[in-house]
Design an enzyme around this catalytic site. Structure first.
Site, PDB file in Angstrom:
ATOM      1  N   ARG A  68       0.839  -1.204   0.000  1.00 36.72           N
ATOM      2  CA  ARG A  68       0.000   0.000   0.000  1.00 36.72           C
ATOM      3  C   ARG A  68       0.877   1.258   0.000  1.00 36.72           C
ATOM      4  O   ARG A  68       0.620   2.214  -0.743  1.00 36.72           O
ATOM      5  CB  ARG A  68      -0.933  -0.013   1.223  1.00 36.72           C
ATOM      6  CG  ARG A  68      -2.102  -0.978   1.079  1.00 36.72           C
ATOM      7  CD  ARG A  68      -2.729  -1.336   2.423  1.00 36.72           C
ATOM      8  NE  ARG A  68      -3.969  -2.088   2.260  1.00 36.72           N
ATOM      9  CZ  ARG A  68      -4.024  -3.381   1.930  1.00 36.72           C
ATOM     10  NH1 ARG A  68      -2.906  -4.060   1.719  1.00 36.72           N
ATOM     11  NH2 ARG A  68      -5.193  -4.003   1.809  1.00 36.72           N
ATOM     12  N   ASP A  76      -6.265 -15.146   5.744  1.00 35.98           N
ATOM     13  CA  ASP A  76      -4.915 -15.622   5.439  1.00 35.98           C
ATOM     14  C   ASP A  76      -4.339 -16.529   6.521  1.00 35.98           C
ATOM     15  O   ASP A  76      -3.333 -17.206   6.290  1.00 35.98           O
ATOM     16  CB  ASP A  76      -3.964 -14.447   5.205  1.00 35.98           C
ATOM     17  CG  ASP A  76      -4.115 -13.852   3.807  1.00 35.98           C
ATOM     18  OD1 ASP A  76      -4.741 -14.510   2.956  1.00 35.98           O
ATOM     19  OD2 ASP A  76      -3.613 -12.747   3.571  1.00 35.98           O
ATOM     20  N   ARG A  81       1.672 -20.064   1.431  1.00 36.52           N
ATOM     21  CA  ARG A  81       1.056 -20.347   2.729  1.00 36.52           C
ATOM     22  C   ARG A  81       0.824 -21.846   2.953  1.00 36.52           C
ATOM     23  O   ARG A  81       0.787 -22.300   4.095  1.00 36.52           O
ATOM     24  CB  ARG A  81      -0.248 -19.561   2.890  1.00 36.52           C
ATOM     25  CG  ARG A  81      -0.022 -18.056   2.836  1.00 36.52           C
ATOM     26  CD  ARG A  81      -1.107 -17.261   3.515  1.00 36.52           C
ATOM     27  NE  ARG A  81      -0.947 -15.845   3.236  1.00 36.52           N
ATOM     28  CZ  ARG A  81      -0.061 -15.046   3.821  1.00 36.52           C
ATOM     29  NH1 ARG A  81       0.766 -15.552   4.719  1.00 36.52           N
ATOM     30  NH2 ARG A  81       0.021 -13.774   3.511  1.00 36.52           N
ATOM     31  N   ARG A 108      -7.466 -22.608  -1.923  1.00 36.72           N
ATOM     32  CA  ARG A 108      -6.851 -23.023  -0.662  1.00 36.72           C
ATOM     33  C   ARG A 108      -7.694 -24.010   0.133  1.00 36.72           C
ATOM     34  O   ARG A 108      -7.157 -24.849   0.856  1.00 36.72           O
ATOM     35  CB  ARG A 108      -6.527 -21.781   0.190  1.00 36.72           C
ATOM     36  CG  ARG A 108      -5.331 -21.011  -0.347  1.00 36.72           C
ATOM     37  CD  ARG A 108      -5.019 -19.768   0.444  1.00 36.72           C
ATOM     38  NE  ARG A 108      -3.739 -19.210   0.015  1.00 36.72           N
ATOM     39  CZ  ARG A 108      -3.301 -17.998   0.346  1.00 36.72           C
ATOM     40  NH1 ARG A 108      -4.044 -17.210   1.112  1.00 36.72           N
ATOM     41  NH2 ARG A 108      -2.120 -17.574  -0.083  1.00 36.72           N
TER      42      ARG A 108
END
Length: 412
Positions: free
Chosen positions: A28, A293, A369, A324
């Site tokens: 960002r 997440d 992840r 996922r």
């Protein structure tokens, strides 16, 4: 490259680790820095995603390939669309070309942007011809990805008339949106979030500003899992604040119920995680809509502890680096888990982790992840992680850092 967990020592896990800056905050701030060059940052993320975004921001002509970096795809779509000197083809990996971008593109087109799909309608790659945007209001759905809204917010202060964004439907991943608003306010931009509307005033320039980026809480989740699955542990992670902008800081509360105590050390901006051995309920029920997440990490922790769990609010996981939910189901079943998933939830029965299938090769599906979430299971059962290098997407030093705690990892 495979990671093979050969052994662990019999001592308590112990280490002090510096985790690099939050990928979410870093990305960002990089978009804002491109518009306001006198903005400086400290503790920028070392992740592949952030490096890809930095490189992309140096080019405003020709093809820009962001590989697997979903945040970069969303943020750069809005950024290039509002740069009059930009003429780019924004593309990515095969998986990235399956991840939707239509909601954001439609919103930008409604503002007057010039964007064309080059293959499949609604998906990258896209051709963007940047132009000056003078319209100052837009409506966008909030129930798919908050990154679409953040992408608009990040370019809003440089628009000549500012921007008013109306959010329709239920907002998903709200903490990430609040992070964007807070960062805009931190650098001196007037940004007001009021129920389903956000108002951003135009800013020609900002005062000189340096922002210290907090270390990444998503990255901290894997150490929480290690402590939970250990017999004894004390791990200190540097660069964390008690008043965090990151929604994943909810980890401290969630893992307290999974046997991990968090102590905030405000003097040196660190947290110390210790195993508390308090009684743990045999079933975990969590709505992770605001912190999707960390769902993979929590699911694997529950399996390692032999706990049943039901995790909801996970609809965004279907459009990540991989599906996922399906990936979790496939890999946990290899280990013997009884698990079912829907489009937005995961449910797993209680189990005996010590009786898990051993020496299983965990596939990672190009998803960082997946690799990191499953690694702590080495404390319970011998496993292998395929494509171990995928962790560089968000945490390049992951394998080095977990070995500091006392877990031995070999590579082949």
């Amino acid at each position: 490259m495979k990671a093979l967990f050969t052994s662990k020592n019999n001592k308590a896990l112990s280490a002090t680790i510096q985790v690099s800056g939050s990928k979410s905050e870093s990305n960002r701030l990089l978009i804002l820095q491109s518009q306001f060059p006198n903005l400086k940052t400290e503790n920028l993320s070392e992740s592949d995603d952030t490096m890809v975004l930095q490189k992309a921001l140096l080019s405003k002509q020709g093809e820009v390939d962001i590989h697997h970096a979903g945040t970069a795809m969303r943020f750069l779509t809005a950024y290039f669309a509002t740069q009059p000197d930009a003429s780019v083809v924004l593309t990515g990996s095969e998986r990235m070309q399956q991840r939707p971008i239509k909601i954001l593109v439609d919103a930008l087109k409604n503002l007057g942007a010039e964007i064309k799909y080059l293959k499949t309608n609604g998906y990258p790659p896209i051709a963007i011809s940047g132009k000056k945007i003078t319209k100052n209001s837009v409506s966008i759905a909030g129930n798919v990805s908050s990154q679409y809204i953040s992408a608009l917010l990040l370019i809003a202060p440089s628009l000549p008339n500012g921007l008013t964004i109306t959010i329709t439907g239920k907002l998903t991943s709200a903490p990430y949106l609040r992070m964007t608003v807070a960062l805009l306010q931190k650098i001196g931009v007037s940004c007001i979030l009021s129920e389903n509307t956000i108002y951003v005033k135009p800013v020609a320039e900002i005062e000189n500003k340096a922002v210290l980026i907090e270390s990444d809480w998503s990255s901290a989740s894997y150490f929480y899992s290690m402590v939970a699955l250990s017999e004894a542990a004390s791990i200190t992670l540097k660069g964390y604040f008690k008043n965090s902008l990151q929604g994943d800081s909810i980890l401290a509360t969630i893992y307290e119920t999974l046997g991990v105590t968090t102590r905030f050390n405000e003097k040196d901006a660190s947290i110390t995680l210790t195993k508390n051995n308090a009684p743990i309920a045999d079933h975990v029920l969590l709505n992770l809509a605001d912190a999707p997440d960390i769902a993979q990490t929590i699911a694997v922790t529950c399996f390692g502890l032999g706990l049943g769990c039901k995790l909801t609010g996970l609809h965004t996981l279907k459009i990540k680096e991989t599906d996922r939910l399906l990936a979790l189901q496939t890999e946990l079943r290899k280990l013997g888990a009884k698990i079912t998933v829907t489009d937005d939830s995961l449910e797993m029965a209680t189990s005996e982790a010590k009786n898990s299938n051993k020496n299983i090769l965990i596939q990672t599906y190009n998803d960082h992840r997946m690799a990191m979430a499953f690694a702590p299971l080495a404390l319970k059962v011998p496993i292998e992680i395929d494509d171990a290098g995928v962790v560089s997407k968000s945490f390049p030093t992951f394998w080095e850092d977990i070995q500091k705690t006392g877990i031995n990892v070999d590579f082949e």
